[in-house]
Write an enzyme that holds these catalytic residues in place. Structure first.
Site, PDB file in Angstrom:
ATOM      1  N   LYS A  44      17.622   8.584  14.602  1.00 36.66           N
ATOM      2  CA  LYS A  44      18.749   7.665  14.837  1.00 36.66           C
ATOM      3  C   LYS A  44      18.264   6.224  15.020  1.00 36.66           C
ATOM      4  O   LYS A  44      19.053   5.340  15.361  1.00 36.66           O
ATOM      5  CB  LYS A  44      19.514   8.092  16.108  1.00 36.66           C
ATOM      6  CG  LYS A  44      20.255   9.393  15.976  1.00 36.66           C
ATOM      7  CD  LYS A  44      21.180   9.644  17.180  1.00 36.66           C
ATOM      8  CE  LYS A  44      20.426  10.100  18.404  1.00 36.66           C
ATOM      9  NZ  LYS A  44      21.296  10.407  19.557  1.00 36.66           N
ATOM     10  N   LYS A  46      16.581   5.135  17.487  1.00 33.45           N
ATOM     11  CA  LYS A  46      16.778   4.785  18.893  1.00 33.45           C
ATOM     12  C   LYS A  46      15.509   5.172  19.649  1.00 33.45           C
ATOM     13  O   LYS A  46      15.075   6.319  19.569  1.00 33.45           O
ATOM     14  CB  LYS A  46      17.962   5.584  19.419  1.00 33.45           C
ATOM     15  CG  LYS A  46      18.377   5.245  20.830  1.00 33.45           C
ATOM     16  CD  LYS A  46      19.554   6.100  21.259  1.00 33.45           C
ATOM     17  CE  LYS A  46      20.760   5.230  21.535  1.00 33.45           C
ATOM     18  NZ  LYS A  46      21.848   5.957  22.193  1.00 33.45           N
TER      19      LYS A  46
END
Ligand code: CTP
Length: 144
Positions: A44, A46
């Site tokens: 993602k 992240k």
């Protein structure tokens, strides 16, 4: 027994997370949290400050949380809903509409996000020092 499910990274746990977990748990009798693994966060794009094991330890200690499971990929939600006999799927309203496809499987509820606090802003503050804006001392609860 009404069983509730939510997902997230829950890095650097903050008041916005607690408000979300408290309201999600109050919708039923049992709250399961799908906690994003480090590999899934990488996918993602992240980067959590705390590794999965530490995020798991912190989240499991929250009294609103009854069970923590690992979230490995986007596609596992329908299987989790079935395997854990979930009645209500909950996310913050930054995800409004994104999970309406789960409605054939359970209720889907989006809760208002707590303003002015996020893991991203806390991570920035922690990693960049005092130059940036400090996190709000008392983030208002949603609807406050
Ligand atoms: N959440 C919330 N209020 C906030 C921050 C998060 O209600 N101020 C909710 C999100 O909507 C989500 C859950 O908490 O349903 C987990 O979110 P997560 O992505 O882990 O938290 P963030 O603080 O938004 O993290 P980031 O800044 O890294 O995206």
């Amino acid at each position: 027994m009404t069983r509730v499910l939510t997902y997230g990274t829950f890095d650097v746990l903050h008041a916005g997370h607690i408000h979300l977990l408290q309201r999600a748990r109050a919708l039923g009798d049992h709250l399961t949290v799908g906690l994003s693994t480090d590999a899934f966060n990488q996918q993602k794009h992240k980067e959590a400050l705390l590794p999965f094991e530490q995020r798991h330890t912190v989240l499991s200690a929250i009294r609103h949380v009854d069970a923590v499971i690992a979230e490995h990929h986007w596609e596992q939600k329908i299987r989790d809903i079935r395997d854990h006999a979930i009645d209500i799927f909950v996310m913050g309203d930054d995800w409004q509409g994104e999970f309406d496809c789960l409605r054939p499987h359970c209720d889907v509820v989006y809760l208002p996000r707590t303003p002015a606090i996020s893991s991203t802003s806390l991570r920035t503050h922690l990693t960049q020092g005092a130059d940036d804006v400090p996190p709000t001392a008392h983030p208002p609860a949603p609807g406050a």
